[in-house]
Design a protein around this motif. Structure first.
Motif, PDB file in Angstrom:
ATOM      1  N   GLU A  65       9.845  -1.735   1.661  1.00  0.00           N
ATOM      2  CA  GLU A  65       8.944  -2.297   0.649  1.00  0.00           C
ATOM      3  C   GLU A  65       7.883  -3.183   1.313  1.00  0.00           C
ATOM      4  OE1 GLU A  65       7.842  -2.691  -3.457  1.00  0.00           O
ATOM      5  OE2 GLU A  65       9.424  -1.443  -2.582  1.00  0.00           O
ATOM      6  N   ILE A  66       8.309  -3.965   2.293  1.00  0.00           N
ATOM      7  CA  ILE A  66       7.359  -4.817   3.013  1.00  0.00           C
ATOM      8  C   ILE A  66       6.369  -3.967   3.796  1.00  0.00           C
ATOM      9  CG2 ILE A  66       7.115  -6.521   4.873  1.00  0.00           C
ATOM     10  CD1 ILE A  66       9.848  -7.650   3.989  1.00  0.00           C
ATOM     11  N   ASP A  67       6.870  -2.964   4.518  1.00  0.00           N
ATOM     12  CA  ASP A  67       5.979  -2.090   5.296  1.00  0.00           C
ATOM     13  C   ASP A  67       4.938  -1.428   4.398  1.00  0.00           C
ATOM     14  OD1 ASP A  67       7.239  -2.656   7.682  1.00  0.00           O
ATOM     15  OD2 ASP A  67       8.563  -0.911   7.611  1.00  0.00           O
ATOM     16  N   HIS A  68       5.377  -0.975   3.239  1.00  0.00           N
ATOM     17  CA  HIS A  68       4.460  -0.313   2.311  1.00  0.00           C
ATOM     18  C   HIS A  68       3.395  -1.291   1.823  1.00  0.00           C
ATOM     19  CE1 HIS A  68       3.301   2.808  -0.551  1.00  0.00           C
ATOM     20  NE2 HIS A  68       3.270   1.881  -1.494  1.00  0.00           N
ATOM     21  N   ALA A  69       3.824  -2.518   1.500  1.00  0.00           N
ATOM     22  CA  ALA A  69       2.881  -3.529   1.033  1.00  0.00           C
ATOM     23  C   ALA A  69       1.871  -3.886   2.120  1.00  0.00           C
ATOM     24  CB  ALA A  69       3.632  -4.772   0.567  1.00  0.00           C
ATOM     25  N   LEU A  70       2.344  -4.075   3.346  1.00  0.00           N
ATOM     26  CA  LEU A  70       1.439  -4.427   4.438  1.00  0.00           C
ATOM     27  C   LEU A  70       0.427  -3.318   4.700  1.00  0.00           C
ATOM     28  CD1 LEU A  70       3.979  -6.044   6.940  1.00  0.00           C
ATOM     29  CD2 LEU A  70       2.190  -7.225   5.648  1.00  0.00           C
ATOM     30  N   ARG A  71       0.870  -2.076   4.559  1.00  0.00           N
ATOM     31  CA  ARG A  71       0.000  -0.928   4.818  1.00  0.00           C
ATOM     32  C   ARG A  71      -1.128  -0.830   3.788  1.00  0.00           C
ATOM     33  NH1 ARG A  71       3.810   2.736   4.534  1.00  0.00           N
ATOM     34  NH2 ARG A  71       4.564   2.191   6.617  1.00  0.00           N
ATOM     35  N   HIS A  72      -0.848  -1.270   2.556  1.00  0.00           N
ATOM     36  CA  HIS A  72      -1.809  -1.032   1.469  1.00  0.00           C
ATOM     37  C   HIS A  72      -2.378  -2.304   0.850  1.00  0.00           C
ATOM     38  CE1 HIS A  72      -0.822   3.255   1.415  1.00  0.00           C
ATOM     39  NE2 HIS A  72       0.445   2.907   1.512  1.00  0.00           N
ATOM     40  N   LEU A  73      -1.923  -3.482   1.299  1.00  0.00           N
ATOM     41  CA  LEU A  73      -2.261  -4.718   0.598  1.00  0.00           C
ATOM     42  C   LEU A  73      -3.761  -4.993   0.529  1.00  0.00           C
ATOM     43  CD1 LEU A  73      -1.313  -7.179  -0.911  1.00  0.00           C
ATOM     44  CD2 LEU A  73      -0.924  -8.336   1.281  1.00  0.00           C
ATOM     45  N   LYS A  74      -4.472  -4.750   1.609  1.00  0.00           N
ATOM     46  CA  LYS A  74      -5.908  -5.040   1.604  1.00  0.00           C
ATOM     47  C   LYS A  74      -6.623  -4.226   0.519  1.00  0.00           C
ATOM     48  CE  LYS A  74      -9.461  -6.307   4.917  1.00  0.00           C
ATOM     49  NZ  LYS A  74      -9.155  -7.729   4.729  1.00  0.00           N
ATOM     50  N   ARG A  75      -6.232  -2.965   0.387  1.00  0.00           N
ATOM     51  CA  ARG A  75      -6.844  -2.123  -0.648  1.00  0.00           C
ATOM     52  C   ARG A  75      -6.421  -2.571  -2.040  1.00  0.00           C
ATOM     53  NH1 ARG A  75      -4.863   2.297  -3.169  1.00  0.00           N
ATOM     54  NH2 ARG A  75      -3.171   2.542  -1.660  1.00  0.00           N
ATOM     55  N   TRP A  76      -5.135  -2.937  -2.192  1.00  0.00           N
ATOM     56  CA  TRP A  76      -4.677  -3.396  -3.498  1.00  0.00           C
ATOM     57  C   TRP A  76      -5.437  -4.648  -3.947  1.00  0.00           C
ATOM     58  CZ3 TRP A  76       1.350  -3.350  -2.423  1.00  0.00           C
ATOM     59  CH2 TRP A  76       1.785  -2.011  -2.312  1.00  0.00           C
ATOM     60  N   MET A  77      -5.708  -5.554  -3.016  1.00  0.00           N
ATOM     61  CA  MET A  77      -6.362  -6.812  -3.344  1.00  0.00           C
ATOM     62  C   MET A  77      -7.864  -6.648  -3.581  1.00  0.00           C
ATOM     63  SD  MET A  77      -4.541  -9.472  -0.683  1.00  0.00           S
ATOM     64  CE  MET A  77      -5.614 -10.817  -1.187  1.00  0.00           C
ATOM     65  N   SER A  78      -8.442  -5.576  -3.070  1.00  0.00           N
ATOM     66  CA  SER A  78      -9.894  -5.401  -3.155  1.00  0.00           C
ATOM     67  C   SER A  78     -10.332  -5.176  -4.595  1.00  0.00           C
ATOM     68  CB  SER A  78     -10.328  -4.206  -2.295  1.00  0.00           C
ATOM     69  OG  SER A  78     -10.000  -4.413  -0.940  1.00  0.00           O
ATOM     70  N   ASP A  79     -11.524  -5.681  -4.914  1.00  0.00           N
ATOM     71  CA  ASP A  79     -12.100  -5.434  -6.231  1.00  0.00           C
ATOM     72  C   ASP A  79     -12.276  -3.934  -6.444  1.00  0.00           C
ATOM     73  OD1 ASP A  79     -12.213  -8.139  -6.499  1.00  0.00           O
ATOM     74  OD2 ASP A  79     -14.378  -8.311  -6.240  1.00  0.00           O
ATOM     75  N   LYS A  80     -11.966  -3.489  -7.642  1.00  0.00           N
ATOM     76  CA  LYS A  80     -12.098  -2.072  -7.978  1.00  0.00           C
ATOM     77  C   LYS A  80     -13.294  -1.885  -8.920  1.00  0.00           C
ATOM     78  CE  LYS A  80      -9.661   1.788 -10.213  1.00  0.00           C
ATOM     79  NZ  LYS A  80      -8.441   2.178 -10.944  1.00  0.00           N
ATOM     80  N   TYR A  81     -14.331  -1.245  -8.410  1.00  0.00           N
ATOM     81  CA  TYR A  81     -15.517  -1.035  -9.226  1.00  0.00           C
ATOM     82  C   TYR A  81     -15.334   0.180 -10.128  1.00  0.00           C
ATOM     83  CZ  TYR A  81     -17.937  -4.751  -6.884  1.00  0.00           C
ATOM     84  OH  TYR A  81     -18.303  -5.997  -6.438  1.00  0.00           O
ATOM     85  N   VAL A  82     -15.841   0.058 -11.342  1.00  0.00           N
ATOM     86  CA  VAL A  82     -15.679   1.107 -12.341  1.00  0.00           C
ATOM     87  C   VAL A  82     -17.054   1.617 -12.773  1.00  0.00           C
ATOM     88  CG1 VAL A  82     -13.491   0.162 -13.158  1.00  0.00           C
ATOM     89  CG2 VAL A  82     -15.620  -0.570 -14.242  1.00  0.00           C
ATOM     90  N   ARG A  83     -17.064   2.761 -13.428  1.00  0.00           N
ATOM     91  CA  ARG A  83     -18.316   3.391 -13.830  1.00  0.00           C
ATOM     92  C   ARG A  83     -19.011   2.593 -14.941  1.00  0.00           C
ATOM     93  NH1 ARG A  83     -17.448   9.738 -14.714  1.00  0.00           N
ATOM     94  NH2 ARG A  83     -19.706   9.544 -14.999  1.00  0.00           N
ATOM     95  N   THR A  84     -20.330   2.759 -15.011  1.00  0.00           N
ATOM     96  CA  THR A  84     -21.126   2.091 -16.035  1.00  0.00           C
ATOM     97  C   THR A  84     -21.692   3.125 -17.000  1.00  0.00           C
ATOM     98  OG1 THR A  84     -21.768   0.355 -14.462  1.00  0.00           O
ATOM     99  CG2 THR A  84     -23.126   0.606 -16.458  1.00  0.00           C
TER     100      THR A  84
END
Length: 457
Positions: A65-84
């Motif tokens: 679980e930790i390895d998975h979080a470390l691998r993806h955390l930066k992307r999870w934390m990043s702002d997610k832009y949506v369509r307008t």
């Protein structure tokens, strides 16, 4: 409890990516290396859990679980832009992931390290502060959990509070921003009621009676081996353990033969003396499960094998001819007794499953895609495995959790991060919006434009 009184007006500084990453790495180091032997020893003292099961179901479950979080955390934390949409031309929108705040994790006794530190991984990944309440029924494991946490986290980030029901009740009176509870549906209702007083969000990982369906095309040897491991690991004290089996009537006798072979292969002829077989957590729980077995036998159930009990240890037991009105078919067993029921028509299986609450897990053993699809389509469950049992818990790219009576919300991986995060909507106006031209006073011309927007955009 005075030191844990919460101040609703005070907002803690968010923990940044580097800080979260450092804490998660330190937690992995502690579980995998520094305290691994102590974890093994504690679980042996609490309920004779074999080292192999500790490493797989407690240590690996956390480190993966930790390895998975470390691998993806930066992307999870990043702002997610949506369509307008065209009607909002001149603006941009995104979702910002922010920690919910101060969270309470109440963990159970059946996997006292995994189910304490696993949710903590998600909470820390999402940047929260946490109070962790481990189970009082596994005191050695709870002590190790506290030791690990205190070695890594300052108390203002994560604090462990040990104690019994009174402590849990006192904690639930406090205004947490999120509560993550793992345990029984009965206690889950109490947690949800307490959370409602402060409008705290909740994740409830509960349980129920998880059925197995074995159709006429199933590989019986593979089914027997996988179900035996999934059922009798941790002596059946698993919220997703197979609770009862429906097997096609043409396969019943052969399946029972294969299951008996596997149990002897796994645990020898005297499982209560096997170092590969766990014991019940205490005498009270052993008596509860054995009481279910005795009542079922009194009402006509037949013990195919097992049935012995020595103190807290109950043999892997399979019963047939089980009256559907017996307690063992109504209550979650949470122990090493397994009812096996034959069926003739698929519809009969579906009707019986629908008779109860939605299960946390449902397992299907079949080579027939039509049958697999039929059972998936006509049932509801928190999660399912096809031709295996329990394994979806360890798959980090799948959400884990129940539905209604078996739980509320999802955990693990990205879903665990989201459970402890507020998805904050952010709308930015970059240039004047065409919608501003439609502000009052409303004229006939503006009404026509609004009509066009409603109709076409």
């Amino acid at each position: 409890m005075q030191e844990f009184q919460l101040q609703k007006s005070k907002v803690a500084e968010p923990l940044d990516f580097t800080h979260r990453k450092r804490r998660l790495k330190a937690l992995k180091e502690a579980v995998l290396f520094t305290y691994r032997d102590e974890i093994r020893e504690a679980l042996w003292k609490d309920f004779r859990k074999p080292v192999a099961e500790v490493d797989l179901s407690e240590v690996y479950a956390i480190t993966s679980e930790i390895d998975h979080a470390l691998r993806h955390l930066k992307r999870w934390m990043s702002d997610k832009y949506v369509r307008t949409p065209l009607a909002f031309f001149g603006s941009s929108s995104h979702i910002r992931y922010e920690p919910k705040g101060l969270c309470l994790i109440i963990s159970p006794w059946n996997f006292p390290v995994n189910l304490a530190l696993g949710p903590l991984v998600s909470a820390v990944a999402a940047g929260n502060r946490v109070i962790l309440k481990p189970s009082e029924l596994t005191p050695h494991s709870s002590a190790v959990v506290r030791k690990i946490v205190e070695a890594i986290f300052p108390p203002e980030e994560v604090a462990v509070v040990e104690g019994g029901v009174e402590t849990s009740t006192e904690l639930l009176d406090l205004p947490f921003h999120h509560i993550f509870f793992t345990g029984s549906p009965q206690v889950g209702k109490i947690v949800m009621k307490a959370a409602a007083k402060h409008l705290s969000s909740v994740t409830l990982e509960l349980g129920g009676k998880s059925p197995v369906i074995i159709d006429e095309t199933a590989d019986l040897k593979a089914a027997a081996k996988r179900l035996a491991w999934g059922k009798w690991m941790n002596a059946g004290q698993i919220c997703i353990a197979p609770d009862y089996i429906f097997v096609h009537h043409t396969q019943k006798e052969q399946f029972l033969t294969e299951l008996r072979k596997v149990v002897e292969e796994f645990y020898n002829k005297n499982p209560t003396e096997s170092v590969s077989f766990c014991s019940m957590v205490n005498e009270k729980h052993a008596e509860r499960v054995y009481g279910y077995l005795e009542e079922a036998v009194e009402k006509g159930a037949k013990i195919q094998f097992g049935g012995g009990k020595e103190g807290k240890r109950i043999e892997p037991t399979v019963i047939t001819n089980v009256p559907l009105g017996s307690a063992i078919m109504k209550e979650e067993i949470f122990g090493p007794v397994l009812p096996v029921l034959p069926y003739r028509e698929k519809e009969d299986v579906i009707r019986y499953i629908h008779h109860g609450e939605k299960p946390l897990a449902l397992y299907i053993f079949s080579k027939n895609e039509g049958n697999i699809n039929y059972f998936l389509t006509n049932t509801r469950a928190g999660g399912s495995c096809i031709n295996n049992a329990d394994m979806h818990f360890l798959q980090p790219y799948l959400p884990f959790g129940g539905d209604n009576y078996s739980g509320l919300g999802k955990a693990h991986g990205h879903w665990g991060f989201l459970a402890f995060s507020n998805e904050r909507a952010v709308y930015r106006q970059n240039i004047p919006s065409v919608l501003e031209k439609l502000m009052p006073p409303y004229t006939s011309g503006k009404n026509k434009v609004i009509e066009a927007i409603v109709k076409w955009l």
